[in-house]
Design an enzyme around this catalytic site. Structure first.
Site, PDB file in Angstrom:
ATOM      1  N   HIS A   1      12.901  -2.969  -1.331  1.00 36.16           N
ATOM      2  CA  HIS A   1      11.917  -2.467  -2.457  1.00 36.16           C
ATOM      3  C   HIS A   1      12.687  -1.069  -3.230  1.00 36.16           C
ATOM      4  O   HIS A   1      13.493  -0.579  -2.635  1.00 36.16           O
ATOM      5  CB  HIS A   1      10.626  -1.662  -1.896  1.00 36.16           C
ATOM      6  CG  HIS A   1       9.656  -1.443  -2.832  1.00 36.16           C
ATOM      7  ND1 HIS A   1       9.609  -0.419  -3.630  1.00 36.16           N
ATOM      8  CD2 HIS A   1       8.695  -2.121  -3.293  1.00 36.16           C
ATOM      9  CE1 HIS A   1       8.501  -0.388  -4.537  1.00 36.16           C
ATOM     10  NE2 HIS A   1       8.008  -1.432  -4.217  1.00 36.16           N
TER      11      HIS A   1
ATOM     12  N   GLY B   1       1.134  -3.280  -6.294  1.00 39.09           N
ATOM     13  CA  GLY B   1       0.942  -2.105  -5.506  1.00 39.09           C
ATOM     14  C   GLY B   1      -0.374  -1.228  -5.990  1.00 39.09           C
ATOM     15  O   GLY B   1      -1.334  -1.435  -5.080  1.00 39.09           O
ATOM     16  N   GLY B   2      -0.547  -0.518  -6.776  1.00 43.64           N
ATOM     17  CA  GLY B   2      -1.661   0.297  -7.376  1.00 43.64           C
ATOM     18  C   GLY B   2      -2.924  -0.565  -7.057  1.00 43.64           C
ATOM     19  O   GLY B   2      -3.946  -0.051  -6.572  1.00 43.64           O
TER      20      GLY B   2
ATOM     21  N   TRP C   1       0.777  -1.368   0.065  1.00 40.52           N
ATOM     22  CA  TRP C   1      -0.079  -0.050   0.040  1.00 40.52           C
ATOM     23  C   TRP C   1       0.880   1.285   0.074  1.00 40.52           C
ATOM     24  O   TRP C   1       0.227   2.517   0.045  1.00 40.52           O
ATOM     25  CB  TRP C   1      -0.868   0.006   1.152  1.00 40.52           C
ATOM     26  CG  TRP C   1      -1.987  -1.004   0.823  1.00 40.52           C
ATOM     27  CD1 TRP C   1      -2.482  -1.803  -0.078  1.00 40.52           C
ATOM     28  CD2 TRP C   1      -3.087  -1.405   2.109  1.00 40.52           C
ATOM     29  NE1 TRP C   1      -3.349  -2.603   0.282  1.00 40.52           N
ATOM     30  CE2 TRP C   1      -3.650  -2.436   1.507  1.00 40.52           C
ATOM     31  CE3 TRP C   1      -3.302  -1.214   3.542  1.00 40.52           C
ATOM     32  CZ2 TRP C   1      -4.658  -3.119   2.221  1.00 40.52           C
ATOM     33  CZ3 TRP C   1      -4.182  -2.107   4.095  1.00 40.52           C
ATOM     34  CH2 TRP C   1      -4.789  -3.060   3.475  1.00 40.52           C
TER      35      TRP C   1
ATOM     36  N   GLU D   1      12.007   1.430  -4.468  1.00 43.22           N
ATOM     37  CA  GLU D   1      11.662   2.811  -4.034  1.00 43.22           C
ATOM     38  C   GLU D   1      12.588   3.191  -2.767  1.00 43.22           C
ATOM     39  O   GLU D   1      13.133   4.377  -2.527  1.00 43.22           O
ATOM     40  CB  GLU D   1      10.211   3.201  -3.626  1.00 43.22           C
ATOM     41  CG  GLU D   1       9.319   3.107  -5.025  1.00 43.22           C
ATOM     42  CD  GLU D   1       7.849   2.658  -4.732  1.00 43.22           C
ATOM     43  OE1 GLU D   1       7.402   2.740  -3.678  1.00 43.22           O
ATOM     44  OE2 GLU D   1       7.147   2.340  -6.037  1.00 43.22           O
TER      45      GLU D   1
HETATM   46  C1  PEP Z   1       5.215  -2.378  -6.080  1.00 41.30           C
HETATM   47  O1  PEP Z   1       4.822  -1.388  -5.105  1.00 41.30           O
HETATM   48  O2  PEP Z   1       5.997  -3.101  -5.564  1.00 41.30           O
HETATM   49  C2  PEP Z   1       4.646  -2.361  -7.257  1.00 41.30           C
HETATM   50  C3  PEP Z   1       4.784  -3.443  -7.877  1.00 41.30           C
HETATM   51  O3  PEP Z   1       3.636  -1.421  -7.656  1.00 41.30           O
HETATM   52  P1  PEP Z   1       2.754  -1.492  -8.944  1.00 41.30           P
HETATM   53  O4  PEP Z   1       2.076  -2.521  -8.895  1.00 41.30           O
HETATM   54  O5  PEP Z   1       1.560  -0.377  -8.801  1.00 41.30           O
HETATM   55  O6  PEP Z   1       3.513  -1.385 -10.167  1.00 41.30           O
END
Ligand code: PEP
Length: 249
Positions: A95, A233-234, A10, A97
């Protein structure tokens, strides 16, 4: 057959109200597929709420990162024992990020992974290449280096209770998913790499794909031999799409 795991990251999204509603809907739908493990990763302040709402349900939860120190003067950071206090079973480490925005290098990631294992948390080790690295043909080298950093510190044995998430950086939050063939190729590479050290552990390891997974592409990805679930993620911010991804397993 390994059990599929669908995890929702999230990130820094949600409020007390939205998480109450989102998790309520996920918990209500979770029992329908006991063959799929569901895990959510809320922001730190909502761990207590998630613990309250998901307790005794089929949904597990974890944190998005941890600090490797046990305690002390680390303003803003959270330790493994604090996560255990809130019922976390999992923790994301490395991750992209965290690596890109907060300067976590391979050594930091390996330290976090080791501390998580020691504390009894299941680390989800995130690895993956940038677009530039893929276009230069360096995907395997990058992923290999990221995994080696952890193997060098913790050894192969710890992967019997860990998860790897292959998340190409160029696919995260971009709407640009790796094709099933692209993802499968890297997943097979990861499994073979670990099999060279321990065939049994490698065979049982869950390797998730992450990067713009949604309810339309999940079935193709999960059908691949070496893809054992997704880090989402999203699409995990809406119960309907998260559960639809789970149903694709
Ligand atoms: C994530 O947050 O690890 C991710 C894969 O995000 P998304 O599914 O939004 O690409």
């Amino acid at each position: 057959m390994r059990k599929i795991l669908v995890a929702g990251n999230w990130k820094m999204h949600g409020s007390r109200a939205s998480i109450t509603e989102l998790l309520g809907d996920i918990v209500a739908g979770a029992g329908a597929r006991p063959d799929v493990d569901l895990v959510v990763f809320p922001p730190f302040p909502y761990l207590s709420l998630v613990q309250e709402l998901a307790l005794d349900s089929a949904v597990s939860w974890g944190a998005q990162t941890l600090n490797p120190q046990p305690k002390g003067a680390h303003t803003g950071e959270v330790s493994a024992s604090m996560l255990l206090d809130f019922g976390c079973r999992y923790v994301l480490v490395g991750h992209s990020e965290r690596r890109a925005l907060y300067g976590e290098g391979d050594g930091d990631v390996a330290a976090r992974f080791a501390v998580a294992v020691e504390a009894g948390l299941k680390p989800v080790l995130c690895v993956g290449e940038t677009l530039e690295q893929r276009e230069s043909g360096d995907t395997r080298e990058v992923v290999s280096r990221q995994i080696d950093a952890v193997l060098d510190v913790s050894g192969i044995g710890v992967f019997s209770d860990a998860v790897i998430a292959y998340e190409p950086v160029w696919a995260i939050g971009t709407g640009r998913t790796a094709t099933a063939d692209q993802a499968q190729a890297v997943h097979a590479f990861i499994r073979d790499k670990l099999a060279a050290q321990d065939d049994t552990i490698s065979g049982q390891l869950r390797i998730l794909y992450g990067g713009s997974v949604n309810s339309s592409n999940a079935a193709d990805l999960f059908a691949c031999e070496d893809i054992d679930g997704g880090l989402v993620g999203g699409a995990s911010l809406e119960a309907k799409s998260f559960l639809a991804i789970r149903d694709a397993a």
